[in-house]
Design a protein around this motif. Structure first.
Motif, PDB file in Angstrom:
ATOM      1  N   VAL A  12      35.589  39.038  86.690  1.00 35.53           N
ATOM      2  CA  VAL A  12      36.679  38.737  87.476  1.00 35.53           C
ATOM      3  C   VAL A  12      35.618  40.007  88.531  1.00 35.53           C
ATOM      4  CG1 VAL A  12      39.303  39.334  87.518  1.00 35.53           C
ATOM      5  CG2 VAL A  12      38.213  38.657  85.645  1.00 35.53           C
ATOM      6  N   THR A  13      35.579  41.344  89.076  1.00 37.42           N
ATOM      7  CA  THR A  13      34.815  41.513  89.688  1.00 37.42           C
ATOM      8  C   THR A  13      34.019  40.279  91.109  1.00 37.42           C
ATOM      9  OG1 THR A  13      35.271  43.679  88.385  1.00 37.42           O
ATOM     10  CG2 THR A  13      33.575  43.459  90.706  1.00 37.42           C
ATOM     11  N   GLY A  14      33.400  39.426  89.873  1.00 35.46           N
ATOM     12  CA  GLY A  14      32.340  39.199  90.576  1.00 35.46           C
ATOM     13  C   GLY A  14      33.410  37.601  91.332  1.00 35.46           C
ATOM     14  N   ARG A  15      34.456  36.868  90.828  1.00 37.93           N
ATOM     15  CA  ARG A  15      35.271  35.959  91.422  1.00 37.93           C
ATOM     16  C   ARG A  15      35.536  36.745  92.570  1.00 37.93           C
ATOM     17  NH1 ARG A  15      36.106  33.973  85.966  1.00 37.93           N
ATOM     18  NH2 ARG A  15      38.372  35.975  85.927  1.00 37.93           N
ATOM     19  N   VAL A  16      36.178  37.887  92.837  1.00 36.74           N
ATOM     20  CA  VAL A  16      36.916  38.300  93.770  1.00 36.74           C
ATOM     21  C   VAL A  16      35.890  38.852  94.926  1.00 36.74           C
ATOM     22  CG1 VAL A  16      37.972  40.700  94.276  1.00 36.74           C
ATOM     23  CG2 VAL A  16      38.328  39.873  92.144  1.00 36.74           C
ATOM     24  N   LEU A  17      35.071  39.364  94.158  1.00 35.76           N
ATOM     25  CA  LEU A  17      33.912  39.176  95.754  1.00 35.76           C
ATOM     26  C   LEU A  17      33.570  37.803  96.374  1.00 35.76           C
ATOM     27  CD1 LEU A  17      31.932  41.756  94.014  1.00 35.76           C
ATOM     28  CD2 LEU A  17      33.393  42.820  96.449  1.00 35.76           C
ATOM     29  N   ARG A  18      32.773  36.857  94.945  1.00 35.23           N
ATOM     30  CA  ARG A  18      32.928  35.582  95.994  1.00 35.23           C
ATOM     31  C   ARG A  18      34.171  35.557  96.761  1.00 35.23           C
ATOM     32  NH1 ARG A  18      30.379  31.600  91.788  1.00 35.23           N
ATOM     33  NH2 ARG A  18      28.407  33.024  93.164  1.00 35.23           N
ATOM     34  N   ARG A  19      35.401  35.260  96.549  1.00 28.28           N
ATOM     35  CA  ARG A  19      36.489  35.292  97.039  1.00 28.28           C
ATOM     36  C   ARG A  19      36.426  35.426  98.288  1.00 28.28           C
ATOM     37  NH1 ARG A  19      40.378  36.200  94.178  1.00 28.28           N
ATOM     38  NH2 ARG A  19      40.886  37.813  95.202  1.00 28.28           N
ATOM     39  N   HIS A  20      36.509  36.541  98.512  1.00 30.10           N
ATOM     40  CA  HIS A  20      36.131  37.888 100.251  1.00 30.10           C
ATOM     41  C   HIS A  20      35.532  37.108 100.608  1.00 30.10           C
ATOM     42  CE1 HIS A  20      39.516  40.072  99.711  1.00 30.10           C
ATOM     43  NE2 HIS A  20      39.403  40.396  98.382  1.00 30.10           N
ATOM     44  N   GLU A  74      42.904  44.669  93.330  1.00 32.19           N
ATOM     45  CA  GLU A  74      42.522  42.797  93.336  1.00 32.19           C
ATOM     46  C   GLU A  74      42.260  42.211  91.890  1.00 32.19           C
ATOM     47  OE1 GLU A  74      41.402  40.269  96.248  1.00 32.19           O
ATOM     48  OE2 GLU A  74      41.336  42.404  97.830  1.00 32.19           O
ATOM     49  N   VAL A  75      41.560  42.572  91.343  1.00 29.98           N
ATOM     50  CA  VAL A  75      40.603  42.489  89.620  1.00 29.98           C
ATOM     51  C   VAL A  75      41.511  43.219  88.584  1.00 29.98           C
ATOM     52  CG1 VAL A  75      39.018  43.265  88.251  1.00 29.98           C
ATOM     53  CG2 VAL A  75      37.995  43.419  90.140  1.00 29.98           C
ATOM     54  N   THR A  76      43.009  43.990  89.387  1.00 34.75           N
ATOM     55  CA  THR A  76      43.607  44.488  87.913  1.00 34.75           C
ATOM     56  C   THR A  76      44.959  42.851  88.390  1.00 34.75           C
ATOM     57  OG1 THR A  76      43.217  46.532  88.580  1.00 34.75           O
ATOM     58  CG2 THR A  76      45.275  46.350  87.498  1.00 34.75           C
ATOM     59  N   VAL A  77      45.090  43.237  89.220  1.00 33.48           N
ATOM     60  CA  VAL A  77      45.934  41.661  89.267  1.00 33.48           C
ATOM     61  C   VAL A  77      45.550  40.666  88.510  1.00 33.48           C
ATOM     62  CG1 VAL A  77      47.308  40.148  91.192  1.00 33.48           C
ATOM     63  CG2 VAL A  77      47.178  42.993  91.558  1.00 33.48           C
ATOM     64  N   LEU A  79      43.426  40.496  86.064  1.00 34.19           N
ATOM     65  CA  LEU A  79      43.351  40.510  84.905  1.00 34.19           C
ATOM     66  C   LEU A  79      44.931  40.744  84.288  1.00 34.19           C
ATOM     67  CD1 LEU A  79      40.644  43.474  84.314  1.00 34.19           C
ATOM     68  CD2 LEU A  79      40.649  40.989  83.430  1.00 34.19           C
ATOM     69  N   SER A  80      45.530  41.272  85.049  1.00 38.69           N
ATOM     70  CA  SER A  80      47.101  41.519  84.684  1.00 38.69           C
ATOM     71  C   SER A  80      47.635  39.943  84.363  1.00 38.69           C
ATOM     72  CB  SER A  80      47.768  42.310  85.387  1.00 38.69           C
ATOM     73  OG  SER A  80      48.324  41.556  86.872  1.00 38.69           O
ATOM     74  N   ARG A  81      46.848  38.925  85.543  1.00 36.83           N
ATOM     75  CA  ARG A  81      48.251  37.744  85.427  1.00 36.83           C
ATOM     76  C   ARG A  81      47.683  36.634  83.999  1.00 36.83           C
ATOM     77  NH1 ARG A  81      46.338  36.171  91.839  1.00 36.83           N
ATOM     78  NH2 ARG A  81      47.983  37.403  92.416  1.00 36.83           N
ATOM     79  N   ARG A  82      46.832  37.028  83.760  1.00 36.70           N
ATOM     80  CA  ARG A  82      45.709  36.752  82.988  1.00 36.70           C
ATOM     81  C   ARG A  82      46.489  36.686  81.849  1.00 36.70           C
ATOM     82  NH1 ARG A  82      44.611  34.388  78.808  1.00 36.70           N
ATOM     83  NH2 ARG A  82      41.938  33.912  77.881  1.00 36.70           N
ATOM     84  N   ALA A  83      46.239  38.250  81.480  1.00 32.08           N
ATOM     85  CA  ALA A  83      47.111  38.705  80.925  1.00 32.08           C
ATOM     86  C   ALA A  83      48.779  38.465  80.336  1.00 32.08           C
ATOM     87  CB  ALA A  83      46.634  40.131  80.446  1.00 32.08           C
ATOM     88  N   ALA A  84      49.238  38.490  81.710  1.00 30.12           N
ATOM     89  CA  ALA A  84      50.932  38.461  81.084  1.00 30.12           C
ATOM     90  C   ALA A  84      51.167  39.716  81.227  1.00 30.12           C
ATOM     91  CB  ALA A  84      51.546  37.135  80.538  1.00 30.12           C
ATOM     92  N   VAL A  85      51.077  40.635  81.814  1.00 26.25           N
ATOM     93  CA  VAL A  85      51.451  41.774  81.846  1.00 26.25           C
ATOM     94  C   VAL A  85      51.363  42.300  83.288  1.00 26.25           C
ATOM     95  CG1 VAL A  85      50.230  44.420  81.045  1.00 26.25           C
ATOM     96  CG2 VAL A  85      49.699  42.423  79.957  1.00 26.25           C
ATOM     97  N   PRO A  86      52.849  43.332  83.477  1.00 33.87           N
ATOM     98  CA  PRO A  86      53.091  43.483  84.566  1.00 33.87           C
ATOM     99  C   PRO A  86      52.522  44.234  85.564  1.00 33.87           C
ATOM    100  CG  PRO A  86      54.913  44.406  83.519  1.00 33.87           C
ATOM    101  CD  PRO A  86      53.715  43.444  82.124  1.00 33.87           C
TER     102      PRO A  86
END
Length: 113
Positions: A12-20, A74-77, A79-86
């Motif tokens: 997830v960290t890698g995806r966020v970095l690549r997106r930026h 951003e990584v936390t957000v 991960l939370s979407r994936r886990a459906a945790v607010p």
């Protein structure tokens, strides 16, 4: 119920970095140079193949105009979407006077771990 395996933090960290990096329209080599890492290593991080140290993540995030806090948020957000945790937002809560200790400690303190 979703039975897919939970994504790894490094993925997830890698995806966020690549997106930026893509959002900035930068090539891998440009970001890597500013961060002080090889483009090969940054590529491995972006693909979730390497667990980078917090120092290295801070350098890459900084090269992308982010703080380490921005990146982890951003990584936390994601991960939370994936886990459906607010995700709870940090707020400042006033502490009642009854909770504030009245005694001032002087001298050495020993803290148990």
């Amino acid at each position: 119920m979703d039975h897919r395996p939970e994504p790894l933090l490094r993925e997830v960290t890698g995806r966020v970095l690549r997106r930026h990096r893509h959002d900035r329209g930068e090539r891998l080599v440009e970001t890597a140079e500013r961060a002080g890492v090889s483009s090969q290593y940054l590529s491995e991080i972006e693909r979730g193949r390497k667990d980078a140290s917090s120092e290295l993540l801070a350098a890459v995030a900084g090269a992308l105009g982010l703080t380490l806090f921005d990146l982890t948020r951003e990584v936390t957000v994601e991960l939370s979407r994936r886990a459906a945790v607010p995700v709870l937002r940090a707020t400042t809560v006033p502490v009642p006077a009854a909770v504030i200790p009245m005694r001032t400690y002087r001298g050495p303190l020993a803290l148990a771990a």
